[in-house]
Design a protein around this motif. Sequence first.
Motif, short mmCIF file in Angstrom:
data_model
loop_
_atom_site.label_atom_id
_atom_site.label_comp_id
_atom_site.label_asym_id
_atom_site.label_seq_id
_atom_site.Cartn_x
_atom_site.Cartn_y
_atom_site.Cartn_z
N PHE A 100 90.70 54.70 14.23
CA PHE A 100 89.42 54.40 14.63
C PHE A 100 89.15 54.28 16.03
CE2 PHE A 100 91.52 50.63 14.51
CZ PHE A 100 91.31 49.84 15.43
N HIS A 101 87.88 54.10 16.65
CA HIS A 101 87.52 54.26 18.15
C HIS A 101 86.51 53.30 18.24
CE1 HIS A 101 86.41 56.61 21.91
NE2 HIS A 101 86.69 55.30 22.36
N ILE A 102 86.54 52.23 18.86
CA ILE A 102 85.36 51.33 19.32
C ILE A 102 84.95 52.19 20.66
CG2 ILE A 102 84.82 49.03 20.04
CD1 ILE A 102 86.93 47.88 18.37
N PHE A 103 84.05 52.75 20.63
CA PHE A 103 83.53 53.64 21.69
C PHE A 103 82.47 53.10 22.54
CE2 PHE A 103 80.80 54.94 18.53
CZ PHE A 103 79.61 55.28 18.93
N GLY A 104 81.88 51.71 22.33
CA GLY A 104 80.86 51.30 23.11
C GLY A 104 80.40 49.81 22.48
N VAL A 105 79.70 49.21 23.52
CA VAL A 105 79.47 49.32 24.69
C VAL A 105 80.09 48.46 25.71
CG1 VAL A 105 77.51 49.67 26.60
CG2 VAL A 105 77.19 50.30 23.94
N CYS A 106 80.06 48.48 26.93
CA CYS A 106 80.95 47.59 27.79
C CYS A 106 80.29 46.38 27.77
CB CYS A 106 80.94 48.10 29.19
SG CYS A 106 81.66 49.86 29.51
N LYS A 107 81.01 45.27 27.77
CA LYS A 107 80.49 43.61 27.89
C LYS A 107 79.68 43.51 26.69
CE LYS A 107 81.95 41.90 30.39
NZ LYS A 107 83.33 41.26 30.09
N THR A 108 79.91 43.89 25.43
CA THR A 108 79.28 43.55 24.19
C THR A 108 80.34 42.83 23.31
OG1 THR A 108 79.85 45.72 23.25
CG2 THR A 108 77.93 45.43 24.65
N GLY A 109 81.48 42.68 23.74
CA GLY A 109 82.39 41.90 23.02
C GLY A 109 83.73 42.85 22.33
N THR A 110 83.62 44.16 22.81
CA THR A 110 84.78 44.82 22.20
C THR A 110 86.15 44.32 22.29
OG1 THR A 110 84.73 46.14 24.44
CG2 THR A 110 83.23 46.86 22.80
N THR A 111 86.53 43.79 23.44
CA THR A 111 87.89 43.15 23.54
C THR A 111 88.16 42.40 22.47
OG1 THR A 111 87.95 43.73 25.83
CG2 THR A 111 89.85 42.43 25.03
N ASP A 112 87.22 41.10 22.33
CA ASP A 112 87.54 40.23 21.30
C ASP A 112 87.51 40.96 19.87
OD1 ASP A 112 87.61 37.17 20.78
OD2 ASP A 112 85.83 38.04 19.47
N LEU A 113 86.51 41.84 19.70
CA LEU A 113 86.62 42.50 18.46
C LEU A 113 87.95 43.24 18.15
CD1 LEU A 113 85.21 43.17 15.56
CD2 LEU A 113 84.08 45.14 17.20
N PHE A 114 88.38 44.14 18.87
CA PHE A 114 89.54 44.77 18.94
C PHE A 114 90.85 43.98 18.58
CE2 PHE A 114 93.12 47.22 19.92
CZ PHE A 114 93.24 48.49 19.38
N PHE A 115 90.80 42.69 19.28
CA PHE A 115 91.79 41.77 19.17
C PHE A 115 91.76 41.26 17.81
CE2 PHE A 115 93.23 37.32 19.60
CZ PHE A 115 94.68 37.29 19.62
N ARG A 116 90.86 40.92 17.13
CA ARG A 116 90.62 40.26 15.98
C ARG A 116 91.17 41.36 14.75
NH1 ARG A 116 88.64 35.02 16.56
NH2 ARG A 116 87.28 35.16 18.61
N LEU A 117 90.67 42.61 15.02
CA LEU A 117 90.79 43.77 14.02
C LEU A 117 92.46 43.88 14.07
CD1 LEU A 117 88.02 46.07 14.63
CD2 LEU A 117 88.20 44.64 12.77
N THR A 118 93.22 43.85 15.05
CA THR A 118 94.72 43.96 14.78
C THR A 118 95.35 42.97 14.35
OG1 THR A 118 94.71 43.46 17.31
CG2 THR A 118 94.37 45.74 17.12
N GLN A 119 94.72 41.92 14.17
CA GLN A 119 95.24 40.60 13.40
C GLN A 119 95.72 41.26 11.91
OE1 GLN A 119 96.78 38.34 15.40
NE2 GLN A 119 95.65 39.52 17.01
N HIS A 120 94.97 42.00 11.50
CA HIS A 120 95.06 42.56 10.17
C HIS A 120 96.48 43.15 9.82
CE1 HIS A 120 94.53 44.76 6.33
NE2 HIS A 120 93.57 43.87 6.19
N PRO A 121 97.41 42.90 8.84
CA PRO A 121 98.39 43.54 8.78
C PRO A 121 98.48 44.94 8.77
CG PRO A 121 98.19 41.71 6.97
CD PRO A 121 97.04 42.03 7.90
#
Length: 600
Positions: free
Chosen positions: A99-120
């Motif tokens: 998967f690819h979170i391709f946008g947009v800058c300063k919309t919370g993508t870092t926080d979203l990716f960090f929480r998604l990767t908590q899935h086993p």
Amino acid sequence: MLCFFGSFSVLYMFFHTDVKRKLITPSIESLFLHNVDVFTEEVPGYYCPSNIEEDAAEDILCMERKQFLKNYKNPCWLQEIDDYGSYPVQTELRCFPYFHIFGVCKTGTTDLFFRLTQHPQILNNFGLLNKETWYWSWRRYGQATINQTKITLDEFSMLFSMDKMRETKTSLDDWSQYSDLITGHGDPMDFWDHSHWREIPQNAPYSKSPKFLTPHLVKHVQPNIKLILLLREPAERLYSHYYHGRYGRTSEEFHHDVITGIQVLNECLSFNSFKTCLYGHDITQLMRLPLSASLYYIHLKEWLDVFPREQIFILRNEDYQKDMKYSLLKLFAFLGVGDIPSNLLNEIIKMPHKYETKRKQNQGSMLNETWEILTDFFEEPNRKLAAMLNDERYLWKDTEFKFRPKKLQRIVRKIRGDDHLRRYYERKKNSELNPKSMIDRFIMSSNSYEEWVAKVKKYQEERLKTYNSNKRKKPDRTFHREKLKMNQPSSLPFSPSHRNHTFQQSKRNDSEVLEVVTFSSSTNSDQKKSYIQKDFTNTSDTDITKSVSNYTVKNQIKPPVYVGNITRVRSIPTRKRLQNFHRRRKRRERRTVHSFKSIY
């Protein structure tokens, strides 16, 4: 008759196909459905040039696609290792992102990716923050790399080849090995930053607008990739991006750059379309803020022309912050990963926010005038975006202006060079000035940039003189020993072995003598008090000497100090006390922060 009709139909199909192949350019969707051999044939509008320079970026559209392993959920393959002709052939596992979170800058993508990767089942990567690779928009063209080295697709795949990806499970049905782990990356600039489109070989370098962009390259490499797009109210997103990208420092500078950027874009739109202005004329390089990144519908249209709508998960940041649990569950279902326990999901939701722009928090909210200007500017693009997605939430009617005051902090402004200083003066001149600020008062009273600089320099010189005059002088650490003007100096209880500070000759008059008398620890308080209160006005030097000789000196307690006829009491500091005093004084000087420093 039948033979004639059959031969005529064959000739018609032959010539019709040839003419159609020569005159009609196939769409990019149909090209991706064809075999790989189609990409190697030269057809109008899409060809593989053979004279590519060595230092040019890779020709992604003419590369052969990888054959992914069927027992891996993540797109992975076995790549041969050149081990100097060893047998059997050595292979290693290589992977692309699922998967690819391709946008947009300063919309919370870092926080979203960090929480998604908590899935086993979801793994991070070896990129920046274990999230960003910067490949598609920057690093494959040599931007943001060491010595402008262009990163290849093979090096890009190494960022996702984790050791854990090699772990497999055994199926109970047929006892086969499989892997249900996935990985991804989040590069929010891929949605809008197409500044290197001229380096794609299939694009004409001197055309007004591109034909092939990043979505076409991603589609060729991974046709089934899962795309995630996070959107935010465009004005707030632009304000946060302004501080994150270090385009400016204050809300006043942001207001000035917004007005300038809108004027530049409107001048181009009077003769060209949005796509031509944003891509063809490189207006993004001329504007002092990333205004084009908030024009969502223009960039989203480029991605929807390549990928189907079902393959892109679009989410608002406001909805994500409001109901994070529902958003994460929808994303897990979109990615096709298994359910997680409720207690783990609650822990993921309770985690603190991963990244925030501190500069924006310190500066507070944008000006109310800036908000009104941006709201009017983004009204039409938002309406087109809502019509494209058939969802009125993307009009952002539920988002209002929220005033946030500036945080109290010590701000030291450092502006180097005359150009930066002149730009600072112009921004201040065109913005609302603060009458309580000394620099703003100088700008209000000045008619030109040179006059303002002269006033600031004069003010700095006056402040420097005042500071130097009020600055505390360093105490003299040297103590000179001088002979006393007395009849019997040898009878005084002072000697070098006692480490005492002896007498200093007064500078007022030769007849005035500074006398220091110390007591021993065995001397009682009554004797000290009687000696201190003794009047030395009508006493001769001999009597003084005899009175002092009755006391021995071991420790320095509270001696009487008199100059001429003036008598007072003070403690003479020891060497250690003097050292501590100077240490404290130096610490105070280091902590001293002047309210007005040089801006040069």
